[in-house]
Design a protein around this motif. Sequence first.
Motif: not given
Lengths: 485, 448
Positions: A20-47
């Motif tokens: 489903c889609s519930y959120l308004a479109p992102l109205d600021v630039p896409e960025s993940a800079e503030t998370l740099s160096g953090v281990a991220l996941r590619e997906t949530i398996e089985g979700f």
Amino acid sequence: MIREIREPLLFEISAEGKGCSYLAPLDVPESAETLSGVALRETIEGFPEVSETEVTRHFTRLSQKNYCVDMGIYPLGSCTMKYNPKINEKLSSLPAFTESHPQAPEEDIQGNLEVLKLTEKLLSEITGMDAFSLQPAAGAHGELAGMMLIRALLEDRGDPRKFVLIPDSAHGTNPSSAHICGYTVKEIKSNAAGMIDLGNLAEAMSDEVAALMVTNPNTLGVFESEILEATRIVHDKGGLVYMDGANMNALTGIVRPGDMGVDVLHLNLHKTFSTPHGGGGPGSGPVGVKKILEPYLPVPVVVEKEGRFAIDTDRPKSIGRMRSFFANYLVVVRALCYILSLGPRGMREIAETAVLNANYIRKSLEGLYHLKYDAPTLHECVFSDKRQKEHGVSNLDIAKRLIDTGVHPPTMSFPLIVHGALMIEPTETESRRDLDLFIEAMVKIAGEAEKDPEVLRSAPHITYVRRLDETGAARNPVLRWEKNP
Amino acid sequence: MSYLSLSERDRKEMLERIGVSSVDDLFCCIPEAIHLKKDLDLPGPLSEMELAAEIQAIAGRNAPAGILSFMGGGAYPHFIPSVVDYLSSRGEFVSPYTPYQPEVSQGTLQVIFEFQTLICQLTGLDIANASLYEGATAAAEAVLMAQRVTGKAKVLVAASLHPQYREVIRTYVRNLDLTVEEVPFTERGTVDAAALDKALDDGTAAVLFQSPNYFGVCEDVRSISTAAKTKGALSVAMVAEALSLALLEAPGKLGADIVAGEAQSFGIPLGFGGPYLGFMAARKEYLRQLPGRICGQTTDVEGQRGYVLTLSTREQHIRREKATSNICTNQALCALRATIYLAAMGREGLRRAARHNVAKTAYALEKLLAVRGVERRFSGPVFNEFVIQLPKPWLDVDKALRKKGIRGGIGLDKSGPGFERCVLVCITELHAGEDIDRLAAGLEEVLR
């Protein structure tokens, strides 16, 4: 719904790319800079990935596999499954409450603090205690807080003591609550009437005993009529009396724990003051105390000064914080609504009606089911399966057969002093018709136990699932869905 | 009163059957000396109309909802799809008790089973319970559990753990043979690794930390867990902002042995602090020490799949004073809300929401740091919360901002010396870009 329809798990109806889609479109630039160096996941398996239609049908179908108090009588002894007024749901959902941040500045939350203060005041009046803390999140949490208060006071006196006395009819959580407070539990045997044996109590009571934990009326539904003598025995040796107030709906407006010598008690707002149990929570378990224990109450404490409400956390003798923020606040709102809607006469009427209903059931089933203790009972009565055992039928079989008749079974695992217990608490909100339906079902089952015991042993017959293998579940635990088990 | 259902005639006939003349006779077992001789001094009774007016009047003494707020700190404002309120308020979910009779409770039980699965998937661990009261008590339960598992009596707690969580832990251990030591944080805002190494010894039961922590900074879960393990201690990762699990690597995959926390972010309103939703997940070897209720899958006599509450020998029924905890109830209705929320958002929806939080946080940091005199207090990576330091004391700034209808965040003046000018700012998907612009402009004016 048709019994044969099986509802798969959420994960089994999931398919990639749905959602489903519930959120308004992102109205600021896409960025993940503030998370740099953090281990991220590619997906949530089985979700799960499902549509809103599927979500709605899934949970609606699941809801239909529940029995609930909105459907009919739910006579679970000691659980107090009464009807919950719908207006309480509506008022506790006011945005002023639900959208309120717990760290908002005091001047913005005067209404919230007023609810807390007013509820504390009304609960104090109903129980005869001097002060309340609404912090504990559930009954057992309140027990823990109450025992901590006792210990804090005794430590302050330089005499923390070692033991806590608990009657053998007590609620299951009492001993573990005492244990977490560093106490060793001594059990007090009940007498033939199902009450605390004063002789046993006097013998066990010493200057090493911190407290007596008493449930009144106890889990047999019996009022501890020698309570004044019992509390005196404890007080004379410098101990304190804790009361488990889970059964308070038998007493409201009739008698107050504070007038019986109780020093600290917890209430179950979700029982006595009606919050729906939600399939097992949330509840709320405030503790009420006499003046001597007030300095030790958990923080924060709401204080009133000239009509303004403030939050006091500077309490040097406090046991500390039991929970984050302000307890299960929205449950407190419901309890307040309930008290205000009933008023003083109504509080008395709930006790009168709860007791009338329970005694009506008791009288109607006497002779058909065994009554181990024949002392007068208040809001609940405890039968056993002793007579039906002669035909090879247990309380479990009786319970499962009751399900076939469209009513919920009573409590069976409790109290521990009655083997094969059937602990029935109709509560005050049941109608004569629903009481009679229950009684008729129990009468019919008593007959079946003699003539056709097999129909009980193989019950239930008409539910979505038949009798479930609980031993197998514990022996070979499957506690989550997995893609390829 | 419409909640009581007996007519006068019912009462009379019922009393006749019981064999007493009045209801008062049923209370004869209560000693006369303690009978309440007067009516309770309570307001009411109020009709539904009066009650609604009264409660609305009290609610009206709160500041009106709708103020622009940037408060988080363990209670997060997030979007809640309508389907969550709608489905979770069905009477069949709201009004049953704990599922002691599984044959008529399959709805609640299957939901709990699904909830346990979702928590396992999010945390990367094997098992989860049916929920706990909330985050702070979940932290305390994790401490007690670590002691049961390891038999050791010292717990190291990160000073960057939510202050109220630390307070609750202290309350829980005050009468137990358990010591709690705090591990300081660095200028990055993360656990001080050197201090941790120094404090760790063979008597340590667990290292308990939060990520993202109270300052919004993400901890290095892997290195803390590795350090804990070298001394035989458990790594306990607390999560107060559960939405972060959608994007950050599952703590269980990074070496955490227990992951616990607060799942209020999953469809549960702020509600002035509760009811909330504590959760706990662990490695499967700790199953017998996991507190709280657990639902398990089984079969019925016809071989059909079904669900029951299981492993209750850990609970209070047997060996009562040795139970794993005194927890009886849980937060089933909140767990239901979370399950519906997670199902509705779905895998991609949840990840998208998390990415919105991150992007808006990056935008907010850029805007706020452009305000003269505003600095970042910690340099570590953040998810949707961060600490800024202002040129003036926060208490003054806060007052001025609130006059503009903005609640700028949570002042950290209670976090110790040096924090008087610091504020914890939280940005979620609910904040539009222009809300963030308003905060930046407001700060600009106030600080001018």
